[in-house]
Design a protein around this motif. Structure first.
Motif, mmCIF file in Angstrom:
data_model
loop_
_atom_site.group_PDB
_atom_site.id
_atom_site.type_symbol
_atom_site.label_atom_id
_atom_site.label_comp_id
_atom_site.label_asym_id
_atom_site.label_seq_id
_atom_site.Cartn_x
_atom_site.Cartn_y
_atom_site.Cartn_z
ATOM 1 N N TYR A 88 0.600 -1.221 -0.056
ATOM 2 C CA TYR A 88 0.111 -0.187 0.023
ATOM 3 C C TYR A 88 0.911 1.259 0.025
ATOM 4 O O TYR A 88 0.506 2.337 -0.610
ATOM 5 C CB TYR A 88 -0.982 0.066 1.226
ATOM 6 N N LYS A 98 -5.184 5.900 -3.191
ATOM 7 C CA LYS A 98 -5.622 5.850 -1.950
ATOM 8 C C LYS A 98 -6.966 5.678 -1.434
ATOM 9 O O LYS A 98 -7.347 4.811 -0.821
ATOM 10 C CB LYS A 98 -5.349 7.246 -1.186
ATOM 11 N N LYS A 99 -7.938 6.107 -2.377
ATOM 12 C CA LYS A 99 -9.416 5.969 -2.349
ATOM 13 C C LYS A 99 -9.613 4.588 -2.592
ATOM 14 O O LYS A 99 -10.574 3.743 -2.027
ATOM 15 C CB LYS A 99 -10.063 6.898 -3.583
ATOM 16 N N LYS A 102 -8.463 2.400 0.321
ATOM 17 C CA LYS A 102 -9.623 2.170 1.249
ATOM 18 C C LYS A 102 -10.836 1.349 0.674
ATOM 19 O O LYS A 102 -11.396 0.769 1.753
ATOM 20 C CB LYS A 102 -9.918 3.841 1.445
ATOM 21 N N TYR A 105 -9.819 -2.679 0.925
ATOM 22 C CA TYR A 105 -8.678 -2.789 1.710
ATOM 23 C C TYR A 105 -8.816 -4.333 2.170
ATOM 24 O O TYR A 105 -9.651 -5.004 2.616
ATOM 25 C CB TYR A 105 -8.849 -2.095 3.413
#
Length: 287
Positions: A88, A98-99, A102, A105
């Motif tokens: 990550y 990053k979105k 998230k 995950y």
DNA sequence: ACCCAGGCGGGCG
DNA sequence: CGCCCGCATGGG
């Protein structure tokens, strides 16, 4: 029965993401169990949630595996060998990634064997995930060796020697000729295992000699079948999203997108691709 | 009755 | 090269 504890893991995201097509059983939001068939054995795996993104994994297997081999097989199939914190930090280099991280995950890159992966992704072209899984299940039932109530994945010999009508009854359509030729070459010519030790570029070139294996399918095989992490399969979704997010919505050639992926994500391009793909499929629309 | 799906090969300019 | 077309099949 063998137990393992794994963190930063989501079995649901991992197996609903269309990387592996040969598991048995449906996945619900709270998965409890799943079975995999290889050409050599059956693995039954159960997941118990023990914390946020943490699971206890219990597995059992039948077939021609030593305990050590079985453990390696399970770890590869579940993708639980990677260090996700590191993955990550290396692919999460911009707001979009990053979105996506998230949102999914714990999604892992899985690795099956080259033969199973090749068959699955030769069938995948101009097809949808549900149909692909259906065809794979039918092939297992029709040609795989039966162990109790389950079936192994058929060997290349079984597929090579299958009659046209038997193979066609699995719903593979016009891809029959690709699969038939591929299985015959695997039986008599190339040894798929010989590609493990080749570079990504060399192995890709060899795979693309087969009719029915183009740029995208070859990358899927290299990523999901050989664990070559720099492979970046570019389907319509990946192309669209990369153009939109990273190139101000300008049309780019496939080769330019490969260059971008390689420079941006390096040997983790495959991981990045899986997150981009899932995010696009789930949250974005076509235009 | 349509429309689409984790592309690819072949034929054309 | 780039472009365009057809392609078997099942599900919405």
């Amino acid at each position: 029965m063998v137990f393992m504890l794994v963190k930063d893991f989501s079995p649901f995201f991992t197996f609903s993401s269309g990387q592996v097509l040969n598991f048995i059983g449906e996945f619900k939001q709270k998965p409890i169990g799943i079975s995999f068939a290889t050409t050599r054995g059956i693995f039954d795996v159960r997941f118990s949630e023990v914390g946020k993104h943490a699971f206890e994994i219990a597995y059992d297997y039948k077939g021609a595996y030593s305990e050590k081999e079985a453990r390696k097989e399970v770890m590869e199939m579940l993708g639980i060998g990677s260090n996700m914190k590191e993955v990550y930090s290396r692919i999460g280099t911009d707001a979009f990634m990053k979105k996506a991280i998230k949102a999914f995950y714990g999604m892992r890159l899985t690795q099956s064997d080259p033969w199973i992966t090749s068959v699955s992704f030769i069938i995948s072209q101009f097809n949808n995930i549900k149909n692909i899984r259906n065809s794979v299940q039918k092939m297992m039932k029709k040609f795989g060796k039966k162990i109790n109530d389950k079936y192994l994945f058929p060997t290349c010999e079984k597929i090579a020697k299958a009659s046209k009508s038997d193979l066609m009854s699995c719903g593979i359509g016009y891809r029959y000729k690709y699969l038939h030729e591929f299985a015959n070459t695997c039986l008599n010519g190339i040894n798929l295992n010989s590609l493990y030790s080749k570079t990504y570029e060399e192995a890709k070139k060899e795979l693309m000699q087969f009719k029915g294996i183009g740029d995208k399918v070859a990358d899927c095989i290299l990523l999901f079948g050989y664990g070559k992490g720099e492979a970046f399969p570019i389907d319509v979704w990946i192309k669209r999203v990369v153009e939109r997010v990273y190139f101000h919505n300008k049309k780019k050639k496939i080769s330019e997108i490969h260059n971008f992926a390689s420079q941006h994500f390096g040997d983790l391009a495959g991981y990045a691709q899986q997150y981009i793909f899932q995010y696009a499929r789930t949250y974005m629309h076509r235009n």
